[in-house]
Structure formats: C-alpha cells, structure tokens
Design a protein around this motif. Structure first.
Motif, mmCIF file in Angstrom:
data_model
loop_
_atom_site.group_PDB
_atom_site.id
_atom_site.type_symbol
_atom_site.label_atom_id
_atom_site.label_comp_id
_atom_site.label_asym_id
_atom_site.label_seq_id
_atom_site.Cartn_x
_atom_site.Cartn_y
_atom_site.Cartn_z
ATOM 1 N N SER A 72 2.262 88.877 87.463
ATOM 2 C CA SER A 72 2.382 88.104 88.702
ATOM 3 C C SER A 72 2.276 88.995 89.939
ATOM 4 C CB SER A 72 3.727 87.381 88.735
ATOM 5 O OG SER A 72 4.784 88.339 88.824
ATOM 6 N N GLY A 73 2.369 90.310 89.718
ATOM 7 C CA GLY A 73 2.365 91.248 90.832
ATOM 8 C C GLY A 73 3.765 91.609 91.300
ATOM 9 N N ASN A 74 4.766 90.944 90.736
ATOM 10 C CA ASN A 74 6.155 91.225 91.100
ATOM 11 C C ASN A 74 6.652 92.475 90.394
ATOM 12 O OD1 ASN A 74 6.334 88.910 92.699
ATOM 13 N ND2 ASN A 74 7.003 87.664 90.973
ATOM 14 N N TRP A 75 7.525 93.209 91.082
ATOM 15 C CA TRP A 75 8.143 94.415 90.549
ATOM 16 C C TRP A 75 9.546 94.079 90.068
ATOM 17 C CZ3 TRP A 75 5.655 99.091 90.196
ATOM 18 C CH2 TRP A 75 4.457 99.218 90.892
ATOM 19 N N ASP A 76 9.955 94.699 88.986
ATOM 20 C CA ASP A 76 11.291 94.488 88.433
ATOM 21 C C ASP A 76 11.874 95.858 88.101
ATOM 22 O OD1 ASP A 76 13.522 93.168 87.406
ATOM 23 O OD2 ASP A 76 12.618 92.907 85.430
ATOM 24 N N LYS A 109 2.167 85.366 79.122
ATOM 25 C CA LYS A 109 1.036 86.233 78.829
ATOM 26 C C LYS A 109 0.599 86.955 80.091
ATOM 27 C CE LYS A 109 -0.696 83.624 74.986
ATOM 28 N NZ LYS A 109 -1.827 82.997 74.333
ATOM 29 N N GLY A 110 0.034 88.124 79.912
ATOM 30 C CA GLY A 110 -0.477 88.889 81.033
ATOM 31 C C GLY A 110 -0.267 90.366 80.810
ATOM 32 N N GLU A 111 -0.693 91.128 81.789
ATOM 33 C CA GLU A 111 -0.572 92.579 81.711
ATOM 34 C C GLU A 111 0.635 93.040 82.507
ATOM 35 O OE1 GLU A 111 -3.056 96.157 83.586
ATOM 36 O OE2 GLU A 111 -4.185 94.983 82.104
ATOM 37 N N GLU A 112 1.443 93.863 81.892
ATOM 38 C CA GLU A 112 2.583 94.464 82.572
ATOM 39 C C GLU A 112 2.439 95.971 82.493
ATOM 40 O OE1 GLU A 112 6.480 92.974 82.021
ATOM 41 O OE2 GLU A 112 5.770 91.047 81.314
ATOM 42 N N ARG A 113 2.855 96.617 83.553
ATOM 43 C CA ARG A 113 2.799 98.078 83.594
ATOM 44 C C ARG A 113 4.204 98.610 83.810
ATOM 45 N NH1 ARG A 113 -2.242 100.367 83.968
ATOM 46 N NH2 ARG A 113 -3.910 98.867 84.254
ATOM 47 N N LEU A 114 4.498 99.663 83.107
ATOM 48 C CA LEU A 114 5.803 100.299 83.175
ATOM 49 C C LEU A 114 5.643 101.652 83.858
ATOM 50 C CD1 LEU A 114 8.670 99.685 82.078
ATOM 51 C CD2 LEU A 114 8.068 101.078 80.095
ATOM 52 N N PHE A 115 6.483 101.907 84.868
ATOM 53 C CA PHE A 115 6.432 103.165 85.602
ATOM 54 C C PHE A 115 7.767 103.874 85.466
ATOM 55 C CE2 PHE A 115 3.403 100.346 87.550
ATOM 56 C CZ PHE A 115 2.313 101.145 87.820
#
Length: 109
Positions: free
Chosen positions: A46-50, A86-92
């Motif tokens: 969604s573009g949101n950061w968590d 569903k979707g792509e999530e990125r972990l930093f």
C-alpha cells in the motif's frame, strides 16, 4: 538473516528473495560488529510504513544491540505472521550508533 518456521516447527534461514505466503511465520536474526540501535521497518504494498522494532512488546521497547551478540526478533518465543493481503512488502533494517530521535523522518527521507 530471515528465519521462517517450517511445517515441523523448526526455524530455518531462507534466502531474502524467497516468496512468502499468507500465514508464514517469520523472525529476523541480526548480529552487529559494534554496539548499536536497531530499527526494523516494513513498507507494505500500500506504500505505508510500519515500524516492527522497536516495539514496547519486544524487549520492553529497548532496541540496543550488543556487539557480536546474536539477536533473534521479535524474540525466541515470538514471531511475525504474514496476513492474507497480497502484494510486495519490503523489510528494512537500520543500525545506528546513536538512538534515532525522529524515526519517521528517517523513514521518509
């Protein structure tokens, strides 16, 4: 490294490019070569950061890591479970020598 719980209940290191699925249970294993402060943030499809870590539910919010000491997060009894969206999530993962006062500023910069 990323750890995924397998069907036998064991935690196995997986390739960071692994495709994960709804219900997968994950942990992160880190080791720093110096004392530092760890931040783990995820950017969802969604573009949101968590902010996953620090969290008051993990180590009482203490995000300091000791040099050359392995840390398993969320902790040895916890885990993060992927939801059914569903979707792509990125972990930093960010290590800082000093605490970051403005984490939102760091994320959006």
């Amino acid at each position: 490294s990323i750890l995924k719980r397998d069907s036998a209940g064991d935690w196995k290191e997986v390739n960071p490019d692994t495709t994960f699925h709804s219900g997968d249970k994950l942990r992160v294993r880190v080791e720093s070569n110096e004392n530092a402060y760890l931040y783990i943030v995820a950017k969802g499809s969604s573009g949101n950061w968590d902010v996953l870590f620090p969290s008051k539910d993990i180590n009482g919010g203490d995000n300091r890591v000791e040099a050359n000491a392995e840390e398993i997060l969320p902790n040895r009894r916890g885990q993060w479970t992927l939801d059914d969206r569903k979707g792509e999530e990125r972990l930093f993962l960010v290590l800082s020598r000093k605490p970051v006062a403005d984490l939102d500023g760091l994320i959006y910069d």
